[in-house]
Design a protein around this motif. Structure first.
Motif, PDB file in Angstrom:
ATOM      1  N   HIS A   9       0.830  -1.189   0.000  1.00 32.25           N
ATOM      2  CA  HIS A   9       0.000   0.000   0.000  1.00 32.25           C
ATOM      3  C   HIS A   9       0.869   1.244   0.000  1.00 32.25           C
ATOM      4  N   THR A  10       0.452   2.254  -0.755  1.00 30.85           N
ATOM      5  CA  THR A  10       0.933   3.605  -0.499  1.00 30.85           C
ATOM      6  C   THR A  10      -0.318   4.447  -0.425  1.00 30.85           C
ATOM      7  N   ASP A  11      -0.169   5.754  -0.389  1.00 30.19           N
ATOM      8  CA  ASP A  11      -1.335   6.621  -0.274  1.00 30.19           C
ATOM      9  C   ASP A  11      -2.283   6.441  -1.448  1.00 30.19           C
ATOM     10  N   ASP A  12      -1.823   5.885  -2.524  1.00 28.08           N
ATOM     11  CA  ASP A  12      -2.594   6.005  -3.744  1.00 28.08           C
ATOM     12  C   ASP A  12      -2.908   4.679  -4.412  1.00 28.08           C
ATOM     13  N   ARG A  13      -2.822   3.582  -3.704  1.00 24.55           N
ATOM     14  CA  ARG A  13      -3.075   2.333  -4.395  1.00 24.55           C
ATOM     15  C   ARG A  13      -3.451   1.244  -3.405  1.00 24.55           C
ATOM     16  N   LYS A  14      -4.101   0.252  -3.915  1.00 30.70           N
ATOM     17  CA  LYS A  14      -4.469  -0.858  -3.042  1.00 30.70           C
ATOM     18  C   LYS A  14      -4.555  -2.146  -3.830  1.00 30.70           C
ATOM     19  N   PRO A  15      -4.233  -3.256  -3.204  1.00 36.16           N
ATOM     20  CA  PRO A  15      -4.505  -4.524  -3.831  1.00 36.16           C
ATOM     21  C   PRO A  15      -5.978  -4.864  -3.690  1.00 36.16           C
ATOM     22  N   SER A  16      -6.473  -5.621  -4.617  1.00 33.63           N
ATOM     23  CA  SER A  16      -7.871  -5.996  -4.545  1.00 33.63           C
ATOM     24  C   SER A  16      -7.997  -7.475  -4.808  1.00 33.63           C
ATOM     25  N   PRO A  17      -8.847  -8.151  -4.057  1.00 33.78           N
ATOM     26  CA  PRO A  17      -9.063  -9.563  -4.348  1.00 33.78           C
ATOM     27  C   PRO A  17      -9.810  -9.737  -5.661  1.00 33.78           C
ATOM     28  N   ASP A  18     -10.495  -8.703  -6.118  1.00 31.26           N
ATOM     29  CA  ASP A  18     -11.245  -8.766  -7.365  1.00 31.26           C
ATOM     30  C   ASP A  18     -10.411  -8.137  -8.468  1.00 31.26           C
ATOM     31  N   HIS A  19      -9.939  -8.959  -9.378  1.00 34.15           N
ATOM     32  CA  HIS A  19      -9.035  -8.447 -10.418  1.00 34.15           C
ATOM     33  C   HIS A  19      -9.782  -8.052 -11.677  1.00 34.15           C
ATOM     34  N   SER A  20     -11.101  -7.878 -11.575  1.00 28.16           N
ATOM     35  CA  SER A  20     -11.869  -7.651 -12.787  1.00 28.16           C
ATOM     36  C   SER A  20     -11.471  -6.369 -13.504  1.00 28.16           C
ATOM     37  N   SER A  22      -8.308  -5.146 -13.360  1.00 26.90           N
ATOM     38  CA  SER A  22      -6.868  -5.045 -13.536  1.00 26.90           C
ATOM     39  C   SER A  22      -6.516  -5.273 -15.002  1.00 26.90           C
ATOM     40  N   HIS A  23      -5.307  -4.939 -15.342  1.00 28.80           N
ATOM     41  CA  HIS A  23      -4.885  -4.965 -16.737  1.00 28.80           C
ATOM     42  C   HIS A  23      -3.579  -5.712 -16.860  1.00 28.80           C
ATOM     43  N   SER A  24      -3.396  -6.336 -18.004  1.00 28.44           N
ATOM     44  CA  SER A  24      -2.220  -7.156 -18.179  1.00 28.44           C
ATOM     45  C   SER A  24      -0.946  -6.313 -18.127  1.00 28.44           C
ATOM     46  N   HIS A  25      -1.057  -5.028 -18.468  1.00 32.27           N
ATOM     47  CA  HIS A  25       0.138  -4.195 -18.562  1.00 32.27           C
ATOM     48  C   HIS A  25       0.229  -3.225 -17.410  1.00 32.27           C
ATOM     49  N   GLY A  26      -0.766  -3.180 -16.574  1.00 33.03           N
ATOM     50  CA  GLY A  26      -0.728  -2.244 -15.454  1.00 33.03           C
ATOM     51  C   GLY A  26      -0.521  -3.016 -14.169  1.00 33.03           C
ATOM     52  N   ASP A  27      -1.053  -2.475 -13.088  1.00 28.22           N
ATOM     53  CA  ASP A  27      -0.943  -3.100 -11.795  1.00 28.22           C
ATOM     54  C   ASP A  27      -2.011  -4.153 -11.639  1.00 28.22           C
ATOM     55  N   HIS A  28      -1.600  -5.390 -11.469  1.00 26.76           N
ATOM     56  CA  HIS A  28      -2.585  -6.464 -11.353  1.00 26.76           C
ATOM     57  C   HIS A  28      -3.425  -6.332 -10.098  1.00 26.76           C
ATOM     58  N   ASP A  29      -2.857  -5.714  -9.083  1.00 22.20           N
ATOM     59  CA  ASP A  29      -3.506  -5.756  -7.781  1.00 22.20           C
ATOM     60  C   ASP A  29      -4.300  -4.504  -7.453  1.00 22.20           C
ATOM     61  N   VAL A  30      -4.455  -3.605  -8.384  1.00 20.04           N
ATOM     62  CA  VAL A  30      -5.107  -2.352  -8.058  1.00 20.04           C
ATOM     63  C   VAL A  30      -6.432  -2.245  -8.786  1.00 20.04           C
ATOM     64  N   ASP A  31      -7.488  -1.992  -8.035  1.00 21.72           N
ATOM     65  CA  ASP A  31      -8.782  -1.695  -8.625  1.00 21.72           C
ATOM     66  C   ASP A  31      -8.960  -0.186  -8.555  1.00 21.72           C
ATOM     67  N   TRP A  32      -8.553   0.489  -9.614  1.00 19.10           N
ATOM     68  CA  TRP A  32      -8.518   1.959  -9.593  1.00 19.10           C
ATOM     69  C   TRP A  32      -9.913   2.549  -9.493  1.00 19.10           C
ATOM     70  N   GLU A  33     -10.886   1.913 -10.137  1.00 19.59           N
ATOM     71  CA  GLU A  33     -12.237   2.496 -10.086  1.00 19.59           C
ATOM     72  C   GLU A  33     -12.767   2.496  -8.666  1.00 19.59           C
ATOM     73  N   GLU A  34     -12.517   1.409  -7.965  1.00 17.39           N
ATOM     74  CA  GLU A  34     -12.981   1.316  -6.579  1.00 17.39           C
ATOM     75  C   GLU A  34     -12.338   2.401  -5.714  1.00 17.39           C
ATOM     76  N   MET A  35     -11.193   2.893  -6.161  1.00 14.05           N
ATOM     77  CA  MET A  35     -10.476   3.918  -5.393  1.00 14.05           C
ATOM     78  C   MET A  35     -10.899   5.337  -5.745  1.00 14.05           C
ATOM     79  N   GLY A  36     -11.950   5.465  -6.573  1.00 14.75           N
ATOM     80  CA  GLY A  36     -12.312   6.788  -7.079  1.00 14.75           C
ATOM     81  C   GLY A  36     -12.508   7.833  -5.988  1.00 14.75           C
ATOM     82  N   THR A  37     -13.281   7.484  -4.958  1.00 10.23           N
ATOM     83  CA  THR A  37     -13.554   8.471  -3.905  1.00 10.23           C
ATOM     84  C   THR A  37     -12.278   8.808  -3.149  1.00 10.23           C
ATOM     85  N   LEU A  38     -11.491   7.782  -2.853  1.00 11.92           N
ATOM     86  CA  LEU A  38     -10.230   8.024  -2.133  1.00 11.92           C
ATOM     87  C   LEU A  38      -9.323   8.959  -2.939  1.00 11.92           C
ATOM     88  N   LEU A  39      -9.200   8.691  -4.241  1.00 11.49           N
ATOM     89  CA  LEU A  39      -8.339   9.525  -5.089  1.00 11.49           C
ATOM     90  C   LEU A  39      -8.885  10.950  -5.192  1.00 11.49           C
TER      91      LEU A  39
END
Ligand SMILES: C[S@@+](CC[C@H](N)C(=O)[O-])C[C@H]1O[C@@H](n2cnc3c(N)ncnc32)[C@H](O)[C@@H]1O
Length: 311
Positions: A9-20, A22-39
């Protein structure tokens, strides 16, 4: 504590058990949409620093009038996108991100501010789709390059989007978020450095696992020069909300600590986990929503460079 934490974890990312998402070329463990409010709420707390950054970039660009297109690469929910649109009133600002849900937030945010006519949201998966981005007079990107395996290659690709005389501004690192005193009367003093150490271990593991990961000395001005640009200076922009905090900052810290509790569950000792539990306890006077000593202090360093004349 494991040497290579699975979760990080850093201030701006999180691993997610749901990889739906995630992207093959990006961070496998980050669900960026779920982080919308936090960001979005996090960037809103830094809005003054973002405005100061935009003002400095305007000076570097020789006045806002010379800028007709700005790219915000890895825009997230578009807080900086809208700040840039306000700072460069003659420019179209293109927010680029891989996450549809975040691009929806960009559009909504721009519409609320009367900026819809000049803010464009473009989906792109990087680094594969760098070539699909339009050229621009100013390219801004914060906390995105470190999510790409080949950071030097990413800077080269970003530089290639610049028009002659254009500026690339890369926000990376600065100072990590601090929000509690050393001794908070719960658990062992010095919680924050321990959280940061766990984060750094996870960050290193995240970088190592990225596709095409390349280790290099993260000397950003030197990297900008190696991308064929002429460095034009680095500045650090402070965000300083002293105690006592308002509710928006407290709620953001509550989100942040809730994520830390989940992300670092395998990395922290029982005493620190108990402290985190007490900090996110909504009803407790020692919780982050109520305690009088919480503050919000962080900084982003912005490295800039220009296309050489005639380039
Ligand atoms: C840490 S957030 C930063 C958001 C924003 N720049 C800010 O400073 O608040 C990283 C952003 O980069 C986007 N991103 C990460 N990897 C990406 C990739 N490979 N291609 C496109 N966007 C990516 C994420 O969706 C997310 O919105």
């Amino acid at each position: 504590m494991t040497a290579h934490p699975k979760h990080w974890h850093t201030d701006d990312r999180k691993p997610s058990p749901d990889h739906s998402h995630s992207h093959s070329h990006g961070d496998h463990d980050v669900d960026w949409e779920e982080m919308g409010t936090l960001l979005e709420r996090g960037a809103e707390l830094q809005i003054v620093a973002l405005e100061q950054t935009a003002s400095w970039l305007g000076e570097l660009a020789g006045g806002g009038g010379a800028v007709s297109r700005v790219l915000d690469v890895g825009s997230g929910p578009g807080v900086a996108t809208c700040v840039l649109a306000e700072a460069f009133p003659s420019a179209e600002v293109v927010a680029v991100d891989q996450a549809d849900g975040l691009l929806d937030r960009v559009r909504a945010r721009a519409a609320e501010r009367g900026l819809a006519g000049r803010v464009v949201a473009q989906k792109a998966d990087l680094p594969e789709e760098f070539d699909a981005l339009p050229t621009a007079d100013l390219v801004w990107t914060r906390d995105v390059v470190h999510h790409l395996g080949d950071q030097q290659g990413a800077l080269r690709d970003l530089a290639a989007r610049l028009r002659p005389g254009g500026i690339l501004a890369v926000g990376e690192r600065g100072l990590p978020l601090r929000f509690l005193p050393r001794d908070i009367g719960i658990g062992q003093p010095g919680l924050q450095p321990r959280l940061e150490a766990a984060n750094e271990a996870g960050f290193a593991a995240m970088r190592a696992e990225l596709p095409g990961s390349v280790s290099l000395v993260e000397d950003w001005p030197a990297m900008l020069a190696a991308a064929g640009l002429v460095p034009t200076g680095s500045r650090t922009f402070l965000t300083d909300h002293p105690a006592p905090l308002g509710m928006a900052a407290r709620e953001q810290l509550h989100r942040h600590l809730t994520r830390l509790r989940s992300m670092l569950a395998d990395e922290l000792g029982a005493d620190d986990l108990d402290t985190l539990d007490r900090l996110i306890d909504d009803g407790a006077p020692t919780g982050i929503l109520w305690r009088p000593d919480a503050f919000y202090l962080t900084a982003t360093t912005v490295h800039t460079a220009r296309v050489c004349s005639g380039g």
